[in-house]
Design a protein around this motif. Structure first.
Motif, PDB file in Angstrom:
ATOM      1  N   ALA A  62      45.571  33.235  44.534  1.00 29.30           N
ATOM      2  CA  ALA A  62      46.011  34.059  43.630  1.00 29.30           C
ATOM      3  C   ALA A  62      46.170  35.410  44.177  1.00 29.30           C
ATOM      4  O   ALA A  62      47.100  36.194  43.988  1.00 29.30           O
TER       5      ALA A  62
ATOM      6  N   GLU B 113      48.473  36.151  47.135  1.00 34.46           N
ATOM      7  CA  GLU B 113      49.539  36.247  46.985  1.00 34.46           C
ATOM      8  C   GLU B 113      49.942  37.667  46.321  1.00 34.46           C
ATOM      9  O   GLU B 113      50.933  38.423  46.847  1.00 34.46           O
ATOM     10  N   GLN B 114      49.271  37.747  45.481  1.00 33.79           N
ATOM     11  CA  GLN B 114      49.203  38.830  44.289  1.00 33.79           C
ATOM     12  C   GLN B 114      49.083  40.636  44.984  1.00 33.79           C
ATOM     13  O   GLN B 114      48.999  41.627  44.731  1.00 33.79           O
TER      14      GLN B 114
ATOM     15  N   SER C 222      46.025  41.967  44.563  1.00 36.00           N
ATOM     16  CA  SER C 222      45.366  42.645  43.805  1.00 36.00           C
ATOM     17  C   SER C 222      43.885  41.658  42.463  1.00 36.00           C
ATOM     18  O   SER C 222      44.897  40.373  42.453  1.00 36.00           O
TER      19      SER C 222
ATOM     20  N   ARG D 112      46.301  41.515  39.210  1.00 33.55           N
ATOM     21  CA  ARG D 112      47.101  40.753  38.927  1.00 33.55           C
ATOM     22  C   ARG D 112      46.608  39.484  38.900  1.00 33.55           C
ATOM     23  O   ARG D 112      47.454  38.876  38.515  1.00 33.55           O
ATOM     24  N   ALA D 113      45.652  39.163  40.060  1.00 35.36           N
ATOM     25  CA  ALA D 113      45.492  37.607  40.147  1.00 35.36           C
ATOM     26  C   ALA D 113      44.761  37.060  38.894  1.00 35.36           C
ATOM     27  O   ALA D 113      44.987  35.884  38.469  1.00 35.36           O
TER      28      ALA D 113
ATOM     29  N   ARG E  68      47.303  36.273  36.170  1.00 33.49           N
ATOM     30  CA  ARG E  68      48.144  35.233  36.406  1.00 33.49           C
ATOM     31  C   ARG E  68      47.305  34.143  36.397  1.00 33.49           C
ATOM     32  O   ARG E  68      48.123  32.989  35.262  1.00 33.49           O
TER      33      ARG E  68
ATOM     34  N   GLU F  78      57.114  37.382  46.102  1.00 31.69           N
ATOM     35  CA  GLU F  78      55.570  37.127  46.870  1.00 31.69           C
ATOM     36  C   GLU F  78      56.091  36.942  48.408  1.00 31.69           C
ATOM     37  O   GLU F  78      57.345  35.698  48.555  1.00 31.69           O
TER      38      GLU F  78
ATOM     39  N   HIS G  53      59.655  34.197  43.530  1.00 26.81           N
ATOM     40  CA  HIS G  53      60.178  35.459  42.160  1.00 26.81           C
ATOM     41  C   HIS G  53      59.312  34.001  41.062  1.00 26.81           C
ATOM     42  O   HIS G  53      59.848  33.036  41.456  1.00 26.81           O
TER      43      HIS G  53
END
Length: 297
Positions: free
Chosen positions: A17, A20-21, A23, A26-27, A30, A160, A271
């Motif tokens: 996560a 991919e982010q 961050s 942000r991970a 998610r 992503e 997305h």
């Protein structure tokens, strides 16, 4: 003899996560965890593998070389873990996933993904809707789709990144029986083009490149169907530009030696709809990264 350590899938999920982010915050959003919790999980993973997987500085987060290696394996391990758990816990409840993608990706990239996904999750119905990438991105933000696999320019950071893809100029095969004095279609003036409709990212790159070198062109054929565009090129109606992964072997690549400008790479991006996604949606997203991503080539 020292015992080998086991990799915790929860730690791998947090690692993927963040990768991919780019961050931790942000991970965490998610995964439904705090930034601190995700950071702690990544530290535990680094302790387990005895390697640093991220470089952190004031500019953000990026994978180390060891992290890039681990990411490919982590995605595969999580995909296999989730496949096994889904099979063991399978119920008669019918779930569905709605994915939007351009026609060329639906035809050339997704069949293997969907076949493998269906073999593991036969009770999940997958609906594929084809449209131009910008329209799909706008609609997924409204929740119309669960996922959207789209084309973006290389300087775009939305979604992503699944993989980078070269773009090629494509022409009909040369006819050995062509009469003397008859020019190949790529030498016609103005240049006839077979294109996807307006809004297609690759179409915009192609016509912008031709405009920059002052090459006159006209639209000779347009269709949302990649099969129709392939057929138009094969029939000699014109030339086109398309992602390398969507060029069939029956067509001929052309380039600078033929007077055509170099085209920039595009990005294939995934997305996800806003909010908490159902498990089948997350599983299909993982399968796309695993089978379409750069490590799968």
């Amino acid at each position: 003899m020292a015992m080998l350590a086991n990799l915790d899938t929860d730690l791998l999920r947090a690692f993927v996560a963040v990768a991919e982010q780019l961050s931790f915050t942000r991970a965490g959003e998610r995964l439904g965890r705090t930034q601190a919790a995700v950071s702690q999980q990544v530290r535990r993973l680094e302790d387990t593998v005895a390697k640093r997987v991220f470089e952190r500085d004031t500019h953000g987060v990026r994978l180390t070389r060891d992290g890039e290696v681990l990411l490919a394996y982590a995605r595969r391990m999580l995909t296999l873990n989730d496949e096994v758990m889904a099979l063991m816990r399978r119920t008669t409840t019918v779930a569905s996933v709605r994915i939007g993608t351009p026609d060329d990706y639906a035809t050339m990239l997704l069949p293997e993904v969907l076949a493998r996904f269906n073999a593991s999750y036969p009770d999940v119905m997958v609906e594929v809707v084809c449209d131009n990438s910008p329209d799909l991105v706008a609609e997924i933000d409204k929740g119309r789709y669960d996922l959207a696999l789209v084309t973006r320019r290389s300087d775009d950071r939305a979604g992503e990144l699944v993989r980078r893809e070269p773009v090629a100029w494509v022409a009909p095969p040369l006819d050995p029986a062509m009469a003397p004095g008859v020019r190949p279609v790529e030498q016609c003036d103005p240049l006839p083009l077979a294109l996807f409709p307006k809004g297609c990212v690759v179409r915009d790159l192609a016509v912008d490149a031709l405009d920059r070198i002052g090459r006159d062109w006209r639209v000779a054929f347009t269709s949302k169907s990649v099969v129709a565009v392939h057929g138009a090129i094969l029939g000699g109606l014109g030339v086109t530009a398309m992602e390398e992964c969507t060029v069939p072997p029956s067509l001929r690549r052309i380039g600078p030696a033929d007077g055509f400008p170099e085209l920039p790479d595009i990005h294939i991006a995934l997305h996800r709809a806003p909010g908490q996604l159902a498990k089948p949606v997350r599983l299909l997203a993982d399968a796309i990264h695993d089978l379409v991503g750069e490590t799968a080539r």
